[in-house]
Motif scaffolding. Structure first.
Motif: not given
Length: 197
Positions: A104, A189-190, A192-193
């Motif tokens: 990322p 969480k991922l 959102t990432l």
């Protein structure tokens, strides 16, 4: 019930099934379970459902991507280019063979898929948070330029499983009970990432 194979069943307890009924069931795709003992009927049906679930998992394996965040360990870079071999610490989630890995912090550059995982010189298919393992990452696209450690990414870059909407849906429908709450939180969480809706 023919739309959902697992429910297209007839449980026949202590009754006879005529040949015509059996033939019609075979033609329409209905499974008939027959027994004189109720517990055996339950066991047969449960085994049938479990078998169907396992088949669905096998079909979904190629699309489902388990969430993971990996940290490259210092002095554990064994091969810098394809296949990349690194020692990593599984910071979060589940590292699984076949997982697509990206970085990322480097514009989500894809570096390949986990081809193998080794712990204490033994091959494993899956490792969870807290384990230190060696992984081999193989390039998935031959035509694309190889991603080399030291050029495209460094030791401070976290390696993350590249999830998508297409990979989350089969994970939810087939592996819901296989992931713990913290692993589902990592999926959120991922999402959102990766800006997944």
């Amino acid at each position: 019930m023919l739309e959902r194979k697992e429910y297209a069943t007839i449980l026949a307890f202590d009754v006879k099934v005529t040949p015509e009924a059996r033939e019609l069931a075979d033609e329409t795709g209905v499974k008939i379970f027959i027994t004189d003992i109720i517990y055996h009927l339950f066991d047969q049906f449960k085994a049938y459902i479990d078998n169907l679930k396992e088949e669905k998992k096998k079909e979904a394996t190629k699309d489902a991507v388990f969430p993971c965040v990996l940290k490259i360990m210092l002095n554990c870079i064994f091969n810098k280019k394809d296949p990349i071999v690194l020692g990593v610490d599984v910071l979060e989630g589940i590292a699984k063979v076949g997982t697509p890995i990206c970085i990322p912090s480097r514009d989500f550059i894809d570096i390949g898929r986990i081809a193998s995982i080794e712990i204490n010189h033994k091959q494993v298919d899956i490792e969870k948070k807290g384990q230190k393992v060696a992984i081999k990452i193989a390039s998935t696209n031959v035509e694309e330029q190889q991603k080399m450690y030291g050029r495209k990414f460094e030791i401070d870059d976290e390696l993350v499983s590249h999830i998508s909407r297409k990979s989350i849906d089969p994970l939810k429908s087939n592996y819901r009970d296989d992931l713990f709450i913290e692993e589902w939180k990592l999926v959120v969480k991922l999402k959102t990432l990766f800006k997944i809706q």
